[in-house]
Scaffold this motif. Structure first.
Motif: not given
Length: 451
Positions: A216-227, A244-251
């Protein structure tokens, strides 16, 4: 090392009593503790079809056709009779009319109605880069209707019938790019920099866009360690962040001193993401192993999220990976790979960990209702539901000794588990000491071959 500890403990156990003959089809490194007693193993596959280069597989809406990425192109497989899958058609030399030659490393495809999107190359490779759309309304004669060359390799994709959503990891910002397949024009893009330009401080190897699913109107992206991230793509030319669903922080990722280890071992590595029919349940699979054989890493599982409110995802449960005697990349790899959520079920592939089916009607308590594993002959890329069966693509991507192809399995009834007979005739799940010893031997053999 844990491998020697396991060998010793199994040897001690076998010394205490006779070990029966293991079944020819389950060859696990599993003592049964991860699965309730009586969980069906399902017996042998219903049917198999040898198919060189098999990678991703998707099924038609009626479940009678499987579309398979084969590295060199695509194959269409008839599964009307699950016990006798047969090849219908193949197409290779995609984008052969390009000045750069045919497309290489075709690993992903996506289906919408009677249109099949095919992309490549998945990894750095010679040849043309881009996408091809086929009309597959006639299963025996798929016809090319669109071809678009791109300036990036494309590992994974999704398709809504008009717009192709592709992972563009040849570009420094690793964006999602949306291509209008009617005009051949890129109409929109989104990257982590749109959320915070400081993501540029993180090594690109820790934040590749590995997978995308669109509903539909949503895209779900898997960005490796960025979640994993959820986007609003109602206007492909004006994509915006939902959550953002999950993932380690940018810092934390910016401070990583060894990206090679970080990107291969848990807790990161968001590899594959999909949702169920009404997009209220989301699954995120990690792909990981133990990089240095030092016990610091291992396989990852599949985490389930309630996204009925996509702006406030809620973690519900995690399906753990099957056990392994050697969690290194060249050992017995049992990490999550590709999977499907449909009709209250999770169909999943775990490379040499086999295939599994879970009842997820109560997603906070996923219940395994089927598993099958033969680590010596199979390494499954994906599991997808068909008509009266489910299918898995067996791949030689990680082990050239594997004979690639398509497997069909019985689709288990969703209900109370029924008790089955194991190889020795006793009631149980069929995963005993002998089978575990066999798998440990396989891990040791692969280690020796690697060295």
């Amino acid at each position: 090392m844990r491998r020697r500890t396991l060998l010793q403990s199994l040897a001690t156990a076998s010394a205490g009593g006779a070990v029966g003959t293991a079944s020819a089809h389950p060859l696990p490194t599993d003592d049964g503790s991860s699965t309730p007693a009586g969980t069906p193993t399902g017996g042998e596959p219903l049917g198999t079809l040898s198919l060189s280069g098999a990678r991703e597989l998707v099924t038609s809406p009626d479940g009678h056709t499987a579309y398979v990425a084969t590295g060199a192109g695509i194959a269409l497989v008839d599964v009307v009779s699950p016990s006798n899958p047969r090849l219908l058609a193949e197409r290779t030399d995609l984008l052969a009319d390009s000045a750069d030659g045919p497309m290489q490393e075709v690993q992903d495809l996506a289906l919408r109605d009677d249109r099949l999107l095919v992309v490549g190359p998945a990894n750095p490779a010679e040849g043309a880069h881009g996408l091809v759309v086929f009309d597959v309304s006639d299963r025996q004669t798929p016809e090319r209707v669109t071809a678009v060359e791109l300036d990036t390799r494309v590992h994974n994709c999704d398709f809504d019938g008009r717009y192709a959503y592709v992972t563009a990891n040849s570009r420094t910002d690793n964006p999602l790019v949306v291509v209008d397949t009617r005009t051949g024009e890129a109409v929109g893009s989104w990257s982590l920099g749109a959320a915070d330009e400081r993501w540029a401080e993180v090594s690109p190897s820790l934040r590749p866009l590995h997978d995308v699913t669109v509903r539909g109107d949503r895209a779900y992206l898997a960005y490796w360690d960025a979640g994993t991230w959820i986007l609003d793509v109602s206007d492909p030319a004006d994509i915006s962040l939902v959550s953002r669903v999950r993932g380690r922080s940018r810092e934390a990722l910016a401070a990583v001193s060894d990206p090679r280890t970080e990107r291969t071992e848990p807790p990161g590595n968001d590899h594959y993401v999909t949702v169920d029919e009404d997009a209220t349940l989301l699954g995120v699979g990690g792909e990981s192993w133990d990089r240095d054989d030092d016990g610091s890493g291992g396989p990852s599982g599949i985490e389930l999220f309630d996204i009925s409110d996509p702006r406030a995802p809620e973690s519900l449960a995690t399906v753990d990976p099957p056990p392994t005697s050697d969690p290194t990349r060249g050992g017995v790899l049992t990490t999550a790979h590709n999977f499907e959520l449909t009709d209250g079920r999770l169909y999943s592939a775990w490379y040499e960990g086999g295939v599994r089916v879970h009842d997820v009607r109560e997603p906070s308590q996923p219940r395994e209702i089927f598993r099958w594993r033969d680590s010596s002959t199979t390494s499954f890329w994906t599991a997808q539901r068909g008509a009266g069966c489910f299918l898995a693509a067996n791949t030689a991507a990680l082990d050239s000794d594997i004979s690639p192809g398509v497997y069909t399995f019985p689709d288990p009834a969703v209900g109370a588990p029924t008790r089955t007979e194991n190889a020795t005739g006793a009631g149980g799940d069929g995963f005993g000491i002998a089978a575990a010893l066999a798998a440990v031997g396989l891990g040791a053999w692969r280690l020796a071959r690697r060295q």
